[in-house]
Design an enzyme around this catalytic site. Structure first.
Site, PDB file in Angstrom:
ATOM      1  N   CYS A 147       0.882  -1.167   0.000  1.00 16.68           N
ATOM      2  CA  CYS A 147       0.000   0.000   0.000  1.00 16.68           C
ATOM      3  C   CYS A 147       0.919   1.217   0.000  1.00 16.68           C
ATOM      4  CB  CYS A 147      -0.984  -0.033   1.160  1.00 16.68           C
ATOM      5  SG  CYS A 147      -0.253  -0.340   2.788  1.00 16.68           S
ATOM      6  N   THR A 148       0.570   2.284   0.695  1.00 16.38           N
ATOM      7  CA  THR A 148       1.450   3.451   0.692  1.00 16.38           C
ATOM      8  C   THR A 148       2.625   3.264   1.643  1.00 16.38           C
ATOM      9  OG1 THR A 148      -0.255   5.016  -0.020  1.00 16.38           O
ATOM     10  CG2 THR A 148       1.580   5.919   1.235  1.00 16.38           C
TER      11      THR A 148
END
Length: 247
Positions: A147-148
């Site tokens: 994800c981030t």
């Protein structure tokens, strides 16, 4: 204790890139090395990083970032096919909305927001984790999911994968908390929030993952039933997964 140096793969453009190999799974068989990887986002990779990923044989990346996140920090790298499994972020948005009301934000508010988000993963986003398992069962080339920051959506995904492979709770927690040793935020993404609040947002705590696992327990009567009924891992599929990813 697993060898963190062997597990962590240092890259210039990502800090939380690591291998899930080596954890002891079902029937004492370890998770295969250099097959399953988890990470923060890949948009800042440099040429040396890409060469390293190519040498690892990495062919597939599964991106849990939301639409705006993935557009803001997009990547398209040779030899790596990106699959979007978007789960929209809510933590910072929830906290910023509260901040705009004029009510002071506290560390307790940040903890509550993180725990609520993890419960929401189970309530609203199980289909994304199911899709990841589908891909894992279809092909066995080395894969990455991220994800981030590689800590929340990715952290729960890793816990689910390791659970399905029969890894102990102790090792699952160890893998989850390893983010606190490795991840280096390169931007806050929310400059209006206080450092005390953002510190909680950018770390992992046992209470975060526990919120998701408690939600699984109360809604689905345990992780095995959740894997089977919500993520498509029937006993036969789970057995196949173990045969593919355990040495």
């Amino acid at each position: 204790m697993q060898d963190h140096i062997q597990r962590h793969i240092p890259l210039k453009g990502a800090s939380n890139f690591r291998d899930l190999g080596g954890y002891v799974g079902h029937a004492g068989r370890p998770v295969k090395w250099r097959t399953l990887f988890r990470s923060d986002h890949l948009a800042n990779l440099e040429s040396e990083d890409l060469a390293q990923l190519h040498n690892l044989g990495l062919k597939r990346a599964f991106d849990f970032r939301g639409v705006q996140e993935s557009q803001a920090q997009a990547y398209e790298w040779p030899h790596i096919k990106r699959h979007s499994l978007s789960i929209e972020p809510t933590v910072v948005q929830r906290l910023q909305a509260q901040h705009l009301t004029g009510k002071p934000l506290t560390a307790a508010d940040a903890l509550d927001a993180m725990q609520t988000t993890y419960r929401d993963f189970v309530k609203s986003d199980s289909h994304r984790f199911a899709q990841l398992f589908e891909h894992m069962l279809d092909h066995t080339e080395p894969l990455l999911f991220h994800c981030t920051a590689g800590k929340d959506r990715t952290g729960l995904a890793a816990a689910l994968i390791l659970s399905a492979l029969g890894v102990s709770q102790q090792d699952i927690w160890q893998d989850y908390l390893l983010t606190n040793q490795l991840y280096k935020p390169n931007s806050t993404g929310a400059t209006t929030l206080s450092p005390d609040v953002m510190k909680i947002v950018w770390e992992v705590q046992e209470s975060f993952l526990k919120a998701a696992l408690d939600e699984i327990q109360s809604r689905h009567q345990g992780i095995q039933n959740y894997l089977s009924s919500q993520l498509g891992l029937t006993p036969a599929a789970q057995s196949k997964l173990q045969s593919l990813y355990l040495a």
